[in-house]
Write a protein that holds these residues in place. Structure first.
Motif, short mmCIF file in Angstrom:
data_model
loop_
_atom_site.label_atom_id
_atom_site.label_comp_id
_atom_site.label_asym_id
_atom_site.label_seq_id
_atom_site.Cartn_x
_atom_site.Cartn_y
_atom_site.Cartn_z
N GLU A 1 0.85 -1.19 0.00
CA GLU A 1 0.00 0.00 0.00
C GLU A 1 0.89 1.24 0.00
O GLU A 1 0.64 2.20 -0.72
CB GLU A 1 -0.91 0.04 1.23
N ASN A 2 1.93 1.19 0.81
CA ASN A 2 2.86 2.31 0.87
C ASN A 2 3.46 2.61 -0.49
O ASN A 2 3.60 3.77 -0.88
CB ASN A 2 4.00 2.03 1.85
N ILE A 3 3.83 1.56 -1.19
CA ILE A 3 4.43 1.76 -2.50
C ILE A 3 3.45 2.46 -3.43
O ILE A 3 3.80 3.41 -4.13
CB ILE A 3 4.88 0.42 -3.11
N PHE A 4 2.19 1.99 -3.43
CA PHE A 4 1.25 2.49 -4.42
C PHE A 4 0.45 3.70 -3.98
O PHE A 4 0.07 4.53 -4.80
CB PHE A 4 0.30 1.38 -4.84
N TYR A 5 0.16 3.78 -2.72
CA TYR A 5 -0.81 4.80 -2.31
C TYR A 5 -0.22 5.92 -1.49
O TYR A 5 -0.87 6.44 -0.61
CB TYR A 5 -1.94 4.17 -1.51
N LYS A 6 1.00 6.28 -1.78
CA LYS A 6 1.60 7.37 -1.03
C LYS A 6 0.67 8.57 -1.00
O LYS A 6 0.63 9.31 -0.05
CB LYS A 6 2.94 7.75 -1.66
N LYS A 7 -0.08 8.73 -2.09
CA LYS A 7 -0.89 9.92 -2.27
C LYS A 7 -2.34 9.75 -1.78
O LYS A 7 -3.14 10.63 -1.97
CB LYS A 7 -0.95 10.28 -3.75
N GLY A 8 -2.67 8.58 -1.26
CA GLY A 8 -4.06 8.33 -0.91
C GLY A 8 -4.89 8.09 -2.16
O GLY A 8 -4.35 7.90 -3.24
N SER A 9 -6.19 8.12 -1.99
CA SER A 9 -7.12 7.78 -3.06
C SER A 9 -7.01 8.74 -4.24
O SER A 9 -6.83 9.94 -4.06
CB SER A 9 -8.53 7.78 -2.48
N GLN A 10 -7.10 8.19 -5.44
CA GLN A 10 -6.93 8.98 -6.66
C GLN A 10 -8.23 9.12 -7.41
O GLN A 10 -8.91 8.14 -7.68
CB GLN A 10 -5.92 8.26 -7.58
N ASN A 11 -8.58 10.33 -7.80
CA ASN A 11 -9.77 10.56 -8.61
C ASN A 11 -9.46 10.37 -10.08
O ASN A 11 -8.51 10.96 -10.60
CB ASN A 11 -10.28 11.99 -8.39
N ILE A 12 -10.26 9.55 -10.74
CA ILE A 12 -10.07 9.39 -12.18
C ILE A 12 -11.41 9.52 -12.90
O ILE A 12 -12.47 9.49 -12.28
CB ILE A 12 -9.39 8.05 -12.54
N ILE A 13 -11.34 9.68 -14.21
CA ILE A 13 -12.56 9.79 -15.03
C ILE A 13 -12.52 8.78 -16.17
O ILE A 13 -11.46 8.26 -16.51
CB ILE A 13 -12.73 11.20 -15.63
N ILE A 14 -13.69 8.54 -16.73
CA ILE A 14 -13.82 7.65 -17.89
C ILE A 14 -14.46 8.44 -19.02
O ILE A 14 -15.48 9.11 -18.80
CB ILE A 14 -14.73 6.45 -17.56
#
Ligand SMILES: NC(=O)c1ccc[n+]([C@@H]2O[C@H](COP(=O)([O-])OP(=O)(O)OC[C@H]3O[C@@H](n4cnc5c(N)ncnc54)[C@H](O)[C@@H]3O)[C@@H](O)[C@H]2O)c1
Ligand SMILES: NC(=O)c1ccc[n+]([C@@H]2O[C@H](COP(=O)([O-])OP(=O)(O)OC[C@H]3O[C@@H](n4cnc5c(N)ncnc54)[C@H](O)[C@@H]3O)[C@@H](O)[C@H]2O)c1
Lengths: 203, 203
Positions: A65-78
């Motif tokens: 989780e540390n490796i991937f989510y340093k930034k917390g939850s990511q907002n994306i669009i489709i």
DNA sequence: CATTAGATGTGAAAAATATAACTATAAAAA
DNA sequence: TTTTTATAGTTATATTTTTCACATCTAATG
């Protein structure tokens, strides 16, 4: 990196089964990767195990989780709420991975009338939404012919990562991250491999 | 092999634009692969070009068809006619790649009532259909919890290639070809790369 | 408490892959 | 026709990735 994602998948499964510790060879067997490779990968990321008792599952997961989510939850669009776009929008489990789909966009007015948890907007509102939610990453799920155009538009609004489902090679500058997901290729490569293994032993 | 599929994608695009010949570096630029690599790959498959005029697009494409379609069109099935299963079943362009979806299966009676070009059958008819159409390859698009069970069932009916959309690592014997398509991972890896590039230049 | 079994962690070797450099050749130009 | 030139094809080099081998450590055992 592809492997780290694999490990995590396997670890989450194991955790769900109540497993507390894993050995490098256990995890290797699960993921089809050699035990040495597993250890090498972990040492790369400075993940330490216990030299007799293997690795703690929860510790490994949180390291990842540390490796991937340093930034917390990511907002994306489709972009494109057709078949693929809707499948993704309907998928509940992204949020567990801290992937937060905030909006979808479609050029077709009938699609814009879809009522669901994740809204469908007109293309005109794209810039506004991207800014409001600080979106950096977008999914392209529009027809092949529209993909490059949509891509250019997204880049213009400051997007710098794209997951592209259209089987076209998008022209972008060096610094943009593109991940082309070509489902036809995924299927075809299996068909190819199957036909190969059948030919290896002709009798 | 992944690259060959890439080349072909690019070549088909170029062909659609009316391009007749390509140079190794043209194709390289299109696909983000070095020119030497392109030539090396072609020489691997004994594909010959003209030493001044590059390669003929139509020749390259047909060489690649040879590599992949020695056996002609392949019949495949989809298990799970939910979001992903339906997206794939609705997709028109598989047939151009000689991927022929002959049937889908679902446990849910309401899904079985779907009327579309590609039929939805009950699970009971799986063996019959697999035999009738000589199916070797199947797509798993059922919920995570059901994936292993469906997989075992498919293998029991003689399937030896699987494209698996469920984020679980299927347990199968060595000789079975599995391609795990994990869409969460595809998205997440882009998010990760984007966050990395942003951190590289902090000022 | 010393011993041992069974893991990890890591540097070296091997293998695979990609890049670079060079040669050969076909087409165009002189 | 000869020369030039641009590109394919190939061999050599470098890099990356994987595997191997073994030293190291920890927890259990007698
Ligand atoms: N469905 C599949 O299984 C599948 C498989 C392989 C590849 N793909 C690729 O994925 C992409 C999407 O496929 P799909 O099946 O979801 O298609 P689809 O036709 O179901 O959906 C496309 C959506 O994009 C919208 N759209 C069209 N032009 C647009 C534009 N300029 N801006 C915004 N929206 C626009 C349409 O209104 C539609 O809702 C295609 O490129 C397709 O080749 C799909
Ligand atoms: N939809 C997405 O965008 C997305 C993204 C990532 C991963 N996935 C994965 O893909 C898989 C399918 O996702 P989905 O969104 O299409 O799910 P879904 O719920 O829409 O569809 C699953 C279908 O499988 C059927 N089913 C359930 N149990 C079955 C069984 N034992 N045998 C046969 N059919 C059965 C259900 O009736 C349903 O129609 C899941 O494993 C999911 O985690 C989906």
């Amino acid at each position: 990196m592809r492997r780290i994602l694999l490990y995590r998948g396997s670890l989450l499964q194991l955790q769900a089964l109540g497993v507390k510790r894993v050995y490098s060879y256990t995890l290797g067997k699960e993921t089809g990767i050699s035990a040495q490779q597993v250890r090498k990968d972990f040492s790369e990321y400075k993940i330490k195990g216990n030299q007799r008792g293997g690795y703690r599952v929860d510790e490994l997961i949180s390291e990842m989780e540390n490796i991937f989510y340093k930034k917390g939850s990511q907002n994306i669009i489709i972009v494109g709420r057709g078949n693929i776009g809707s499948s993704l929008a309907n998928y509940d489990n992204f949020i567990q991975r801290q992937i937060n789909i905030v909006a979808t966009f479609d050029i077709d007015p009938s699609k814009q009338r879809i009522r669901s948890e994740i809204p469908v907007y007109t293309m005109e509102r794209m810039e506004e939404i991207i800014d409001r939610f600080g979106v950096r990453t977008a999914i392209i799920a529009v027809p092949d012919m529209a993909a490059q155009k949509v891509c250019d538009q997204l880049l213009g609004y400051g997007i710098n990562g794209i997951i592209n489902f259209a089987p076209v090679i998008l022209k972008v500058s060096e610094d943009i991250i593109i991940n082309n997901v070509n489902l036809s290729d995924e299927i075809e490569s299996v068909i190819y491999c199957v036909s190969l293994t059948e030919n290896e032993c002709p009798e």
